[in-house]
Motif scaffolding. Sequence first.
Motif, PDB file in Angstrom:
ATOM      1  N   SER A  98       0.843  -1.204   0.000  1.00 59.27           N
ATOM      2  CA  SER A  98       0.000   0.000   0.000  1.00 59.27           C
ATOM      3  C   SER A  98       0.879   1.255   0.000  1.00 59.27           C
ATOM      4  O   SER A  98       0.586   2.224  -0.702  1.00 59.27           O
ATOM      5  N   TYR A  99       1.981   1.200   0.752  1.00 59.47           N
ATOM      6  CA  TYR A  99       2.880   2.358   0.792  1.00 59.47           C
ATOM      7  C   TYR A  99       3.512   2.603  -0.591  1.00 59.47           C
ATOM      8  O   TYR A  99       3.583   3.733  -1.069  1.00 59.47           O
ATOM      9  N   ILE A 100       3.955   1.502  -1.224  1.00 58.55           N
ATOM     10  CA  ILE A 100       4.629   1.628  -2.528  1.00 58.55           C
ATOM     11  C   ILE A 100       3.651   2.180  -3.576  1.00 58.55           C
ATOM     12  O   ILE A 100       3.980   3.094  -4.344  1.00 58.55           O
ATOM     13  N   ILE A 101       2.428   1.648  -3.578  1.00 60.74           N
ATOM     14  CA  ILE A 101       1.425   2.091  -4.558  1.00 60.74           C
ATOM     15  C   ILE A 101       1.124   3.578  -4.385  1.00 60.74           C
ATOM     16  O   ILE A 101       1.070   4.341  -5.349  1.00 60.74           O
ATOM     17  N   GLU A 102       0.987   3.990  -3.138  1.00 58.54           N
ATOM     18  CA  GLU A 102       0.668   5.403  -2.882  1.00 58.54           C
ATOM     19  C   GLU A 102       1.862   6.286  -3.260  1.00 58.54           C
ATOM     20  O   GLU A 102       1.730   7.281  -3.947  1.00 58.54           O
ATOM     21  N   ARG A 103       3.059   5.844  -2.844  1.00 58.15           N
ATOM     22  CA  ARG A 103       4.248   6.669  -3.056  1.00 58.15           C
ATOM     23  C   ARG A 103       4.584   6.801  -4.538  1.00 58.15           C
ATOM     24  O   ARG A 103       5.112   7.821  -4.974  1.00 58.15           O
ATOM     25  N   MET A 104       4.280   5.754  -5.315  1.00 62.23           N
ATOM     26  CA  MET A 104       4.625   5.827  -6.742  1.00 62.23           C
ATOM     27  C   MET A 104       3.443   6.320  -7.577  1.00 62.23           C
ATOM     28  O   MET A 104       3.455   6.176  -8.804  1.00 62.23           O
ATOM     29  N   ASN A 105       2.425   6.865  -6.898  1.00 63.41           N
ATOM     30  CA  ASN A 105       1.289   7.428  -7.627  1.00 63.41           C
ATOM     31  C   ASN A 105       0.671   6.434  -8.586  1.00 63.41           C
ATOM     32  O   ASN A 105       0.377   6.758  -9.745  1.00 63.41           O
ATOM     33  N   CYS A 106       0.522   5.234  -8.114  1.00 66.30           N
ATOM     34  CA  CYS A 106       0.103   4.170  -9.019  1.00 66.30           C
ATOM     35  C   CYS A 106      -1.418   4.199  -9.182  1.00 66.30           C
ATOM     36  O   CYS A 106      -2.147   3.533  -8.445  1.00 66.30           O
ATOM     37  N   ALA A 202       6.487   1.858 -19.647  1.00 61.57           N
ATOM     38  CA  ALA A 202       6.184   1.786 -18.214  1.00 61.57           C
ATOM     39  C   ALA A 202       6.564   3.070 -17.498  1.00 61.57           C
ATOM     40  O   ALA A 202       7.589   3.689 -17.793  1.00 61.57           O
ATOM     41  N   ASN A 203       5.702   3.479 -16.557  1.00 60.17           N
ATOM     42  CA  ASN A 203       6.059   4.640 -15.731  1.00 60.17           C
ATOM     43  C   ASN A 203       6.178   4.279 -14.245  1.00 60.17           C
ATOM     44  O   ASN A 203       6.461   5.145 -13.418  1.00 60.17           O
ATOM     45  N   VAL A 204       5.941   3.018 -13.929  1.00 63.02           N
ATOM     46  CA  VAL A 204       6.145   2.524 -12.557  1.00 63.02           C
ATOM     47  C   VAL A 204       6.875   1.181 -12.654  1.00 63.02           C
ATOM     48  O   VAL A 204       6.450   0.296 -13.405  1.00 63.02           O
ATOM     49  N   ILE A 205       7.979   1.065 -11.920  1.00 63.83           N
ATOM     50  CA  ILE A 205       8.757  -0.184 -11.955  1.00 63.83           C
ATOM     51  C   ILE A 205       8.873  -0.719 -10.538  1.00 63.83           C
ATOM     52  O   ILE A 205       9.231   0.028  -9.619  1.00 63.83           O
ATOM     53  N   PHE A 206       8.613  -2.017 -10.377  1.00 66.82           N
ATOM     54  CA  PHE A 206       8.790  -2.635  -9.065  1.00 66.82           C
ATOM     55  C   PHE A 206       9.634  -3.900  -9.233  1.00 66.82           C
ATOM     56  O   PHE A 206       9.239  -4.827  -9.946  1.00 66.82           O
ATOM     57  N   LEU A 207      10.805  -3.903  -8.588  1.00 63.37           N
ATOM     58  CA  LEU A 207      11.702  -5.057  -8.717  1.00 63.37           C
ATOM     59  C   LEU A 207      11.837  -5.772  -7.367  1.00 63.37           C
ATOM     60  O   LEU A 207      12.373  -5.208  -6.411  1.00 63.37           O
ATOM     61  N   ASP A 208      11.308  -6.996  -7.304  1.00 64.89           N
ATOM     62  CA  ASP A 208      11.477  -7.844  -6.112  1.00 64.89           C
ATOM     63  C   ASP A 208      12.285  -9.048  -6.584  1.00 64.89           C
ATOM     64  O   ASP A 208      11.762 -10.129  -6.830  1.00 64.89           O
ATOM     65  N   LEU A 209      13.587  -8.798  -6.757  1.00 64.33           N
ATOM     66  CA  LEU A 209      14.502  -9.781  -7.344  1.00 64.33           C
ATOM     67  C   LEU A 209      15.736  -9.890  -6.464  1.00 64.33           C
ATOM     68  O   LEU A 209      16.107  -8.923  -5.800  1.00 64.33           O
ATOM     69  N   CYS A 232      10.933   1.215  -7.661  1.00 66.36           N
ATOM     70  CA  CYS A 232      11.128   0.758  -6.277  1.00 66.36           C
ATOM     71  C   CYS A 232      11.747  -0.635  -6.304  1.00 66.36           C
ATOM     72  O   CYS A 232      11.277  -1.516  -7.024  1.00 66.36           O
ATOM     73  N   CYS A 233      12.843  -0.807  -5.569  1.00 68.39           N
ATOM     74  CA  CYS A 233      13.457  -2.138  -5.433  1.00 68.39           C
ATOM     75  C   CYS A 233      13.210  -2.616  -4.010  1.00 68.39           C
ATOM     76  O   CYS A 233      13.389  -1.852  -3.054  1.00 68.39           O
ATOM     77  N   PHE A 234      12.820  -3.864  -3.895  1.00 74.14           N
ATOM     78  CA  PHE A 234      12.435  -4.450  -2.605  1.00 74.14           C
ATOM     79  C   PHE A 234      13.496  -5.476  -2.236  1.00 74.14           C
ATOM     80  O   PHE A 234      13.570  -6.545  -2.837  1.00 74.14           O
ATOM     81  N   SER A 235      14.376  -5.140  -1.279  1.00 75.96           N
ATOM     82  CA  SER A 235      15.508  -6.023  -0.979  1.00 75.96           C
ATOM     83  C   SER A 235      15.659  -6.232   0.514  1.00 75.96           C
ATOM     84  O   SER A 235      15.694  -5.256   1.279  1.00 75.96           O
ATOM     85  N   PRO A 236      15.784  -7.477   0.956  1.00 77.98           N
ATOM     86  CA  PRO A 236      15.894  -7.722   2.401  1.00 77.98           C
ATOM     87  C   PRO A 236      17.248  -7.338   3.012  1.00 77.98           C
ATOM     88  O   PRO A 236      17.319  -7.106   4.210  1.00 77.98           O
ATOM     89  N   CYS A 237      18.313  -7.299   2.216  1.00 76.81           N
ATOM     90  CA  CYS A 237      19.644  -7.036   2.806  1.00 76.81           C
ATOM     91  C   CYS A 237      20.175  -5.667   2.395  1.00 76.81           C
ATOM     92  O   CYS A 237      20.000  -5.229   1.255  1.00 76.81           O
ATOM     93  N   ILE A 238      20.901  -5.066   3.314  1.00 77.83           N
ATOM     94  CA  ILE A 238      21.464  -3.730   3.066  1.00 77.83           C
ATOM     95  C   ILE A 238      22.566  -3.817   1.998  1.00 77.83           C
ATOM     96  O   ILE A 238      22.780  -2.879   1.234  1.00 77.83           O
ATOM     97  N   GLU A 239      23.225  -4.988   1.898  1.00 81.98           N
ATOM     98  CA  GLU A 239      24.267  -5.165   0.854  1.00 81.98           C
ATOM     99  C   GLU A 239      23.620  -5.090  -0.538  1.00 81.98           C
ATOM    100  O   GLU A 239      24.209  -4.559  -1.473  1.00 81.98           O
ATOM    101  N   THR A 364      13.955   0.756  -1.901  1.00 86.08           N
ATOM    102  CA  THR A 364      14.783   1.810  -2.499  1.00 86.08           C
ATOM    103  C   THR A 364      13.995   2.448  -3.633  1.00 86.08           C
ATOM    104  O   THR A 364      13.641   1.764  -4.597  1.00 86.08           O
ATOM    105  N   PHE A 365      13.697   3.729  -3.452  1.00 82.99           N
ATOM    106  CA  PHE A 365      12.934   4.455  -4.474  1.00 82.99           C
ATOM    107  C   PHE A 365      13.873   5.328  -5.304  1.00 82.99           C
ATOM    108  O   PHE A 365      14.880   5.824  -4.798  1.00 82.99           O
ATOM    109  N   ALA A 366      13.509   5.490  -6.569  1.00 83.86           N
ATOM    110  CA  ALA A 366      14.269   6.401  -7.438  1.00 83.86           C
ATOM    111  C   ALA A 366      13.348   6.849  -8.558  1.00 83.86           C
ATOM    112  O   ALA A 366      12.254   6.283  -8.741  1.00 83.86           O
TER     113      ALA A 366
END
Length: 376
Positions: A98-106, A202-209, A232-239, A364-366
């Motif tokens: 919900s946060y990602i959808i709102e933040r990326m104006n989806c 595309a104007n919204v990208i979501f990478l959960d890889l 937005c990239c969805f990553s569990p580790c800071i590395e 991570t948003f950009a």
Amino acid sequence: MTCFTEYKDLIQEGDLTLIWISRNNIRAVVMKAGENFNTRYGSFPHNDMIGKPYGSQIAIRTKGSNKFAFIHVLQPTPELWTLSLPHRTQIVYTPDSSYIIERMNCGPNARVIEAGTGSGSFSHAFARSAQKLFTYEFHQVRYEQALEEFKDHGILGDASKYGENVTITHRDVCENGFRIKQNDTTSFEFGEDEEIEAKINANVIFLDLPAPWDAIPNLNDVIASDEKVGLCCFSPCIEQVDKTLEALEKYGWTDVEMVEVQGKQYESRRQMVRTLDDALNRLKDIKSHKLEGVERRKRLLNETINESCGIDDGSVDDKRPSTGKTKFNPFGKGFRVKEGDKEFKWKDVTKVESEIKSHTSYLTFASKIVKKDRLA
Ligand code: SAM
């Protein structure tokens, strides 16, 4: 028939419903006349549900007792689906999606790329909000399962009909990018103006890889060039975040920001107001108990001595003195008072529950603007 794409009042035969047994037990069930929904409390006939309004409570007498068992029949939503779906992978939960959808104006103008599809949790949320979702999965079995699920849920298609706006492509997006061409393994239906290649824009990208940095260079081919594109990239580790940042910088993405959503549940309740007088009374109470205890011990000791000397002065009182425990005291012990009892003063407070279900990752948003010149 699926209920993901339209709101309806009544439960009909063939509907995919979500049956709420408890907060952690929601099951997807297709309504079929004559069939039963079996639980350990007993069987709920589908016939009792068909024709009733969505949200109805259905009750049966439990096996071997005179008690009742209840379920609620709900219309599917992306949020409920996330709580009930068969897990094939880690999934994105509603606090993040919900946060990602709102933040990326989806919204209705969003043309979304999602990789990978995984269990399709986020795909359902995107499908409801966006104009179009292009989702990619490189695992053959997961691709096929998601394809079937999207078909069953009525969200697969090229948006010729409301809600049918998801296409899924079997692809390793790190190796082979995001372009969709004829002969690819995809659900995309090529129209007359895109016979050879899909227009993704595309104007919204979501990478959960696991390695989004390998997919980022491939985005240039498929993002819209005349508007701001959010990622937005969805990553569990800071590395992983670190490596993603390097790729974002290298490939011209800006406005980079990293966020972590920490979902908490707040329970509101009333707490008794305790005054200084209460505290003083409590201290006096403790002191008097102590004195009573000392007196009682002295007395018991004397009695034991007298008994062993064969003296009976008739003053034996072996009953425990009343400790006052049965009286109410506001600091714990004593009888319980019902929350909100009008005899006492209360204030409203909130209590933080343990963290709510969420696969916590770093987000991570950009953003990127390809053509920086203003259109005339
Ligand atoms: N966001 C999904 C959800 O909410 O259900 C879960 C995604 S899951 C964590 C990651 C998925 O990405 C896996 O199904 C995996 O097979 C897929 N995947 C990993 N690398 C990929 C790649 N290079 N191309 C396409 N899919 C990939």
